[in-house]
Design an enzyme around this catalytic site. Structure first.
Site, PDB file in Angstrom:
ATOM      1  N   ASP A  48       0.837  -1.205   0.000  1.00 26.76           N
ATOM      2  CA  ASP A  48       0.000   0.000   0.000  1.00 26.76           C
ATOM      3  C   ASP A  48       0.873   1.258   0.000  1.00 26.76           C
ATOM      4  OD1 ASP A  48       0.839  -0.155   2.629  1.00 26.76           O
ATOM      5  OD2 ASP A  48      -1.150   0.106   3.515  1.00 26.76           O
ATOM      6  N   SER A  49       2.208   1.071  -0.029  1.00 24.03           N
ATOM      7  CA  SER A  49       3.118   2.188  -0.294  1.00 24.03           C
ATOM      8  C   SER A  49       2.772   2.828  -1.636  1.00 24.03           C
ATOM      9  CB  SER A  49       4.571   1.703  -0.299  1.00 24.03           C
ATOM     10  OG  SER A  49       4.727   0.566  -1.129  1.00 24.03           O
ATOM     11  N   ASP A  87      -0.958  -6.202   0.216  1.00 17.93           N
ATOM     12  CA  ASP A  87      -1.321  -5.484   1.441  1.00 17.93           C
ATOM     13  C   ASP A  87      -2.824  -5.323   1.569  1.00 17.93           C
ATOM     14  OD1 ASP A  87       0.689  -4.714   3.229  1.00 17.93           O
ATOM     15  OD2 ASP A  87       1.377  -3.104   1.916  1.00 17.93           O
ATOM     16  N   LYS A 116      -1.077  -9.292   3.483  1.00 18.56           N
ATOM     17  CA  LYS A 116      -0.257  -8.728   4.558  1.00 18.56           C
ATOM     18  C   LYS A 116      -1.086  -7.734   5.352  1.00 18.56           C
ATOM     19  CE  LYS A 116       3.405  -5.748   3.885  1.00 18.56           C
ATOM     20  NZ  LYS A 116       2.996  -4.562   4.660  1.00 18.56           N
ATOM     21  N   GLU A 118      -0.945  -5.196   9.100  1.00 15.57           N
ATOM     22  CA  GLU A 118      -0.053  -4.572  10.076  1.00 15.57           C
ATOM     23  C   GLU A 118      -0.598  -4.728  11.490  1.00 15.57           C
ATOM     24  OE1 GLU A 118       0.575  -0.471   8.988  1.00 15.57           O
ATOM     25  OE2 GLU A 118       1.237  -0.996   6.961  1.00 15.57           O
ATOM     26  N   GLU A 185       9.834  -3.736  10.137  1.00 17.85           N
ATOM     27  CA  GLU A 185      10.184  -2.456   9.515  1.00 17.85           C
ATOM     28  C   GLU A 185      10.768  -1.494  10.548  1.00 17.85           C
ATOM     29  OE1 GLU A 185       7.188  -0.753   6.990  1.00 17.85           O
ATOM     30  OE2 GLU A 185       8.298   1.126   6.749  1.00 17.85           O
TER      31      GLU A 185
HETATM   32  O1  KIV Z   1       3.558  -1.033   1.583  1.00 10.71           O
HETATM   33  C1  KIV Z   1       4.723  -1.452   1.497  1.00 10.71           C
HETATM   34  O2  KIV Z   1       5.415  -1.241   0.506  1.00 10.71           O
HETATM   35  C2  KIV Z   1       5.252  -2.178   2.630  1.00 10.71           C
HETATM   36  C3  KIV Z   1       6.736  -2.392   2.669  1.00 10.71           C
HETATM   37  C4  KIV Z   1       7.396  -1.136   3.057  1.00 10.71           C
HETATM   38  C5  KIV Z   1       7.130  -3.522   3.560  1.00 10.71           C
HETATM   39  O3  KIV Z   1       4.541  -2.558   3.508  1.00 10.71           O
END
Ligand code: KIV
Length: 268
Positions: A48-49, A87, A116, A118, A185
């Protein structure tokens, strides 16, 4: 990638057991996914970056399920052997029923092979529910960007003894709940080393020192095209490479040989 067979969570577990480093890069579209597969990464993360590096937001919070589905499907179309982790966006897994529905959607429509999410203790029940239903989970501890406002900014986590202990406990609980992989992270290298050594599931670090079982970078950081300031733990692999494919191969090689990250790209 060692073989040209699909990478699974079992492959990653075997790599940890053998001490072979895992390479992972974020991807948001088909063309870069193809290049990443050719470069030999074992894991492609639809992070989600994308909210920051693709959409231009100042955090990952505005990213929606629709955004993740769109980019995940783009990546899936070019996917070959790398494991595809996607994510779950902010507030898409705050209740078990909602998490199950959204994770299923990412797998069914977005081609995710693992999701994924968090967080520590607060998501243990959710991880358990997902994995019980056959949805593989990658957990994410340390600097969790979806909690940036709660954390008070993008800063290193786990330097205080109580926070480090909590992170350690959370990692074990997430593993017990069925998580297959753990992203760490922005935590001190020594803490990441201890956590990685105490788990049988692989850890993938970003700003977490050299002793994680694998490393991940945001694609745009790796290529030195990050909008704004590039994080200090990342490295511009394109600066010394002839072209983008060579930069991606250089990252994979640096991870495999343990040359990246070095002390300069880690935290005490
Ligand atoms: O969203 C993302 O790119 C991430 C990485 C920084 C691990 O969660």
């Amino acid at each position: 990638m060692a073989d040209s067979v699909p990478v699974t969570k079992a492959t990653l577990r075997r790599m940890k057991e053998r001490g072979e480093k895992i390479s992972c890069v974020t991807a948001y579209d088909a063309s870069f996914t193809r290049l990443l597969e050719e470069a030999g990464v074992e894991v492609v993360l639809v992070g989600d970056s994308l909210g920051m590096v693709v959409q231009g937001h100042d955090s990952t919070l505005p990213v929606t399920m629709e955004d993740m589905l769109y980019h995940s499907a783009c990546v899936a179309r070019a996917g070959r052997n790398a494991l595809r982790i996607v994510d779950m966006p902010f507030m898409s897994y705050s209740r078990i029923d909602q998490a199950l529905e959204n994770a299923a959607c990412l797998m069914r429509e977005g081609g995710a092979q693992m999701v994924k999410l968090e967080g520590g203790e607060a998501v243990v029940d959710i991880v358990q529910a997902l994995t019980t239903q056959g949805i593989p989970v990658c957990a994410h501890l340390g600097l969790t960007p979806q909690s940036v406002h709660q954390l008070g900014g993008y800063r290193v986590q786990g330097r205080e003894a109580d926070v480090a202990q909590r992170l350690h406990d959370d990692a074990l609980r997430l593993q017990e709940a069925g998580a297959s992989v753990l992203v760490l992270e922005c935590i001190p290298a020594a803490l990441a080393r201890q956590v990685s050594a105490g788990l049988h599931i692989p850890t993938i670090g970003i700003g977490a020192g050299p002793d994680c079982d694998g490393q991940v970078l945001v694609l745009y950081d790796l290529l030195g095209i990050t909008p704004g300031k590039r994080p200090s733990f990342s490295h511009d692999f394109l600066a010394d490479a002839a072209d983008i494919p060579a930069a991606l191969r250089a990252f994979v090689e640096a991870v495999k040989t343990g040359r990246f990250p070095d002390a300069q790209h880690s935290f005490d």
